[in-house]
Scaffold this motif. Structure first.
Motif, PDB file in Angstrom:
ATOM      1  N   SER A 101      95.117 -39.751 -37.829  1.00 19.26           N
ATOM      2  CA  SER A 101      96.271 -39.587 -36.947  1.00 19.26           C
ATOM      3  C   SER A 101      97.046 -38.322 -37.355  1.00 19.26           C
ATOM      4  N   TRP A 102      97.951 -37.917 -36.459  1.00 18.45           N
ATOM      5  CA  TRP A 102      98.755 -36.713 -36.683  1.00 18.45           C
ATOM      6  C   TRP A 102     100.223 -37.034 -36.435  1.00 18.45           C
ATOM      7  N   GLU A 103     101.086 -36.329 -37.162  1.00 13.83           N
ATOM      8  CA  GLU A 103     102.520 -36.328 -36.884  1.00 13.83           C
ATOM      9  C   GLU A 103     102.920 -34.912 -36.470  1.00 13.83           C
ATOM     10  N   GLU A 104     103.908 -34.804 -35.610  1.00 14.19           N
ATOM     11  CA  GLU A 104     104.331 -33.486 -35.156  1.00 14.19           C
ATOM     12  C   GLU A 104     105.837 -33.334 -35.296  1.00 14.19           C
ATOM     13  N   TYR A 105     106.226 -32.095 -35.628  1.00 14.33           N
ATOM     14  CA  TYR A 105     107.628 -31.735 -35.780  1.00 14.33           C
ATOM     15  C   TYR A 105     107.878 -30.471 -34.965  1.00 14.33           C
ATOM     16  N   THR A 106     109.029 -30.377 -34.343  1.00 14.11           N
ATOM     17  CA  THR A 106     109.385 -29.209 -33.532  1.00 14.11           C
ATOM     18  C   THR A 106     110.592 -28.506 -34.140  1.00 14.11           C
ATOM     19  N   TYR A 107     110.508 -27.209 -34.250  1.00 14.91           N
ATOM     20  CA  TYR A 107     111.613 -26.423 -34.791  1.00 14.91           C
ATOM     21  C   TYR A 107     111.660 -25.078 -34.058  1.00 14.91           C
ATOM     22  N   GLU A 108     112.771 -24.364 -34.221  1.00 17.21           N
ATOM     23  CA  GLU A 108     112.940 -23.077 -33.553  1.00 17.21           C
ATOM     24  C   GLU A 108     112.441 -21.936 -34.435  1.00 17.21           C
ATOM     25  N   GLN A 109     111.879 -20.921 -33.782  1.00 18.32           N
ATOM     26  CA  GLN A 109     111.392 -19.742 -34.500  1.00 18.32           C
ATOM     27  C   GLN A 109     111.737 -18.492 -33.697  1.00 18.32           C
ATOM     28  N   PRO A 110     112.155 -17.399 -34.379  1.00 22.42           N
ATOM     29  CA  PRO A 110     112.496 -16.159 -33.653  1.00 22.42           C
ATOM     30  C   PRO A 110     111.290 -15.596 -32.905  1.00 22.42           C
ATOM     31  N   ARG A 111     111.559 -14.925 -31.785  1.00 27.31           N
ATOM     32  CA  ARG A 111     110.508 -14.306 -30.973  1.00 27.31           C
ATOM     33  C   ARG A 111     110.499 -12.793 -31.214  1.00 27.31           C
ATOM     34  N   PHE A 112     109.975 -12.410 -32.347  1.00 27.49           N
ATOM     35  CA  PHE A 112     109.893 -10.987 -32.651  1.00 27.49           C
ATOM     36  C   PHE A 112     108.862 -10.283 -31.783  1.00 27.49           C
ATOM     37  N   ASP A 113     107.979 -11.029 -31.146  1.00 28.40           N
ATOM     38  CA  ASP A 113     106.989 -10.386 -30.284  1.00 28.40           C
ATOM     39  C   ASP A 113     107.619  -9.774 -29.042  1.00 28.40           C
ATOM     40  N   ALA A 121     104.123  -8.856 -35.957  1.00 30.66           N
ATOM     41  CA  ALA A 121     105.289  -9.061 -35.097  1.00 30.66           C
ATOM     42  C   ALA A 121     104.909  -9.041 -33.623  1.00 30.66           C
ATOM     43  N   GLN A 122     103.755  -8.475 -33.278  1.00 25.61           N
ATOM     44  CA  GLN A 122     103.312  -8.445 -31.887  1.00 25.61           C
ATOM     45  C   GLN A 122     102.839  -9.815 -31.403  1.00 25.61           C
ATOM     46  N   LEU A 123     102.446 -10.675 -32.345  1.00 32.50           N
ATOM     47  CA  LEU A 123     101.851 -11.962 -31.980  1.00 32.50           C
ATOM     48  C   LEU A 123     102.931 -13.010 -31.711  1.00 32.50           C
ATOM     49  N   PRO A 124     102.832 -13.750 -30.631  1.00 30.39           N
ATOM     50  CA  PRO A 124     103.810 -14.809 -30.360  1.00 30.39           C
ATOM     51  C   PRO A 124     103.633 -15.961 -31.339  1.00 30.39           C
ATOM     52  N   PRO A 125     104.711 -16.667 -31.660  1.00 28.53           N
ATOM     53  CA  PRO A 125     104.585 -17.809 -32.571  1.00 28.53           C
ATOM     54  C   PRO A 125     103.791 -18.925 -31.919  1.00 28.53           C
ATOM     55  N   GLY A 126     102.931 -19.554 -32.705  1.00 26.34           N
ATOM     56  CA  GLY A 126     102.116 -20.655 -32.197  1.00 26.34           C
ATOM     57  C   GLY A 126     102.264 -21.888 -33.069  1.00 26.34           C
ATOM     58  N   SER A 127     101.645 -22.955 -32.650  1.00 24.28           N
ATOM     59  CA  SER A 127     101.724 -24.206 -33.407  1.00 24.28           C
ATOM     60  C   SER A 127     100.970 -24.079 -34.728  1.00 24.28           C
ATOM     61  N   GLU A 128     101.467 -24.780 -35.756  1.00 25.11           N
ATOM     62  CA  GLU A 128     100.836 -24.806 -37.077  1.00 25.11           C
ATOM     63  C   GLU A 128     100.241 -26.193 -37.306  1.00 25.11           C
ATOM     64  N   ARG A 129      99.109 -26.187 -37.994  1.00 25.39           N
ATOM     65  CA  ARG A 129      98.426 -27.454 -38.257  1.00 25.39           C
ATOM     66  C   ARG A 129      98.098 -27.542 -39.740  1.00 25.39           C
ATOM     67  N   TRP A 130      98.761 -28.499 -40.420  1.00 28.49           N
ATOM     68  CA  TRP A 130      98.521 -28.725 -41.848  1.00 28.49           C
ATOM     69  C   TRP A 130      97.685 -29.991 -41.993  1.00 28.49           C
ATOM     70  N   ASP A 131      96.480 -29.800 -42.459  1.00 27.08           N
ATOM     71  CA  ASP A 131      95.544 -30.924 -42.576  1.00 27.08           C
ATOM     72  C   ASP A 131      95.319 -31.213 -44.052  1.00 27.08           C
ATOM     73  N   ALA A 132      96.042 -32.221 -44.576  1.00 28.91           N
ATOM     74  CA  ALA A 132      95.886 -32.575 -45.981  1.00 28.91           C
ATOM     75  C   ALA A 132      94.494 -33.108 -46.275  1.00 28.91           C
ATOM     76  N   CYS A 133      93.825 -33.647 -45.265  1.00 27.90           N
ATOM     77  CA  CYS A 133      92.477 -34.176 -45.472  1.00 27.90           C
ATOM     78  C   CYS A 133      91.451 -33.048 -45.593  1.00 27.90           C
ATOM     79  N   ALA A 134      91.781 -31.875 -45.041  1.00 27.64           N
ATOM     80  CA  ALA A 134      90.849 -30.741 -45.084  1.00 27.64           C
ATOM     81  C   ALA A 134      91.262 -29.697 -46.106  1.00 27.64           C
ATOM     82  N   GLY A 135      92.344 -29.967 -46.862  1.00 29.31           N
ATOM     83  CA  GLY A 135      92.727 -29.058 -47.937  1.00 29.31           C
ATOM     84  C   GLY A 135      93.854 -28.109 -47.614  1.00 29.31           C
TER      85      GLY A 135
END
Length: 339
Positions: A217-229, A270-284
């Motif tokens: 299963s997965w848990e998700e969290y939402t937070y704000e990030q600057p848009r330097f792109d 800085a050209q790249l838009p911010p995207g979702s991050e995925r931390w998988d403790a099962c995969a290291g």
């Protein structure tokens, strides 16, 4: 315009500078600073496999820093300094045209800046001894340094023709250079911080009883990030970004080994838009990400856009001064000295 008259005016400008003791003191201080920076750079990168790449990039950026600091003083009073000393009007009544005077002043200012560049060449060659520096890197970096000398000189000569008082024109030249070097960074930071977006972070939940991650299963969290792109374009006109983005980068296992590559990587990221991050403790940990070298290949170079913006600004100021210096003058600022 006449090439002979342009060279004569430039030669007269250079002779005046060569007669000044302060000019030689300035060159001596420049050499001492380069000696210190070179020695410290070799100490910093002494444990690196390719110390030359890091040393070379530091020296080149330091030369650019001194160029943008010294050139406004040498070119910011080229026109109004002669007008204030009552030496401009005698030249204007000769066969020399306005174009001869403007281009001659610009050529003298560029030649003065090139003197610092020539002094720096042996130190750049010393940086190449440590390895990791190709002839292409040396050639491109020298071309960019020369282009920046021309840009700053044109801005200084232009403002000296538009502003009546030499002190104010020199200060205005420093402000224009500061707007490119520091103002672009401020605009980038404030603009990116003002525009924000929601980013989602995914990670595996943890079982409190076992202390192990739950891998189904997965848990998700939402937070704000600057848009330097959205605002990374402000950095394009920065002289140091132009230098870093144009100069070829040395990589080791996909990671930059010099200051050029580190600056370039930061701007490209800085050209790249911010995207979702995925931390998988099962995969290291985090999912595999591309190396900086791979990231750069998927982004757009911006050095030619930044250099074009600088040339447009410098050209506009130079053209304005050309019109203000043209004789006979229709209107001059109050208190302007004629002869």
């Amino acid at each position: 315009m006449s090439a002979a008259r342009i060279l004569t005016i430039a030669r007269l400008e250079l002779i005046q500078r060569l007669r000044s003791v302060g000019w030689y003191v300035l060159l001596g201080v420049f050499v001492v600073l380069l000696l210190g920076i070179t020695a410290l750079s070799f100490l910093i990168f002494s444990n690196s496999d390719l110390p030359g790449a890091g040393v070379f990039s530091i020296i080149v950026n330091f030369v650019l820093l001194l160029v943008v600091l010294v050139s406004p003083t040498l070119s910011g009073n080229a026109i109004n300094g002669d007008r204030d000393a009552a030496t401009l009007a005698p030249v204007q009544v000769t066969a020399a045209t306005t174009g001869d005077i403007m281009v001659g002043k610009l050529l003298a200012a560029v030649a003065t800046g090139c003197a610092f560049l020539l002094i720096a060449v042996p130190f750049l060659a010393a940086g190449m001894v440590g390895g990791g520096v190709t002839p292409g890197m040396l050639f491109v970096s020298l071309l960019v340094l020369l282009a920046e000398i021309v840009v700053v000189a044109a801005m200084g000569v232009g403002l000296s023709g538009l502003i009546a008082r030499p002190l104010f024109s020199i200060a205005a030249t420093y402000l224009a250079v500061a707007a490119l070097v520091i103002g672009t960074l401020i605009a980038f930071a404030l603009g990116g911080a003002a525009i924000r977006t929601d980013v989602t972070h995914y990670e595996r939940p943890w079982d409190d009883s076992t202390g192990e991650p739950v891998c189904d299963s997965w848990e998700e969290y939402t937070y704000e990030q600057p848009r330097f792109d959205y605002v990374w374009g402000f950095l394009a006109a920065n002289p140091f970004v132009v230098l870093a983005d144009a100069t070829p980068t040395t990589f080791d296992d996909g990671y930059p080994q010099d200051l050029f590559g580190q600056i370039k990587y930061g701007v490209r990221m800085a050209q790249l838009p911010p995207g979702s991050e995925r931390w998988d403790a099962c995969a290291g940990g985090f999912e595999s990400t591309p190396t900086p070298e791979e990231r750069m290949r998927g982004t757009v170079p911006s050095w030619f856009v930044g250099l074009g913006i600088q040339l447009v600004i410098a050209g506009a100021l130079f053209a304005g001064a050309w019109g203000r210096t043209r004789t006979p003058a229709r209107r001059l600022p109050p208190g302007t000295r004629i002869a």
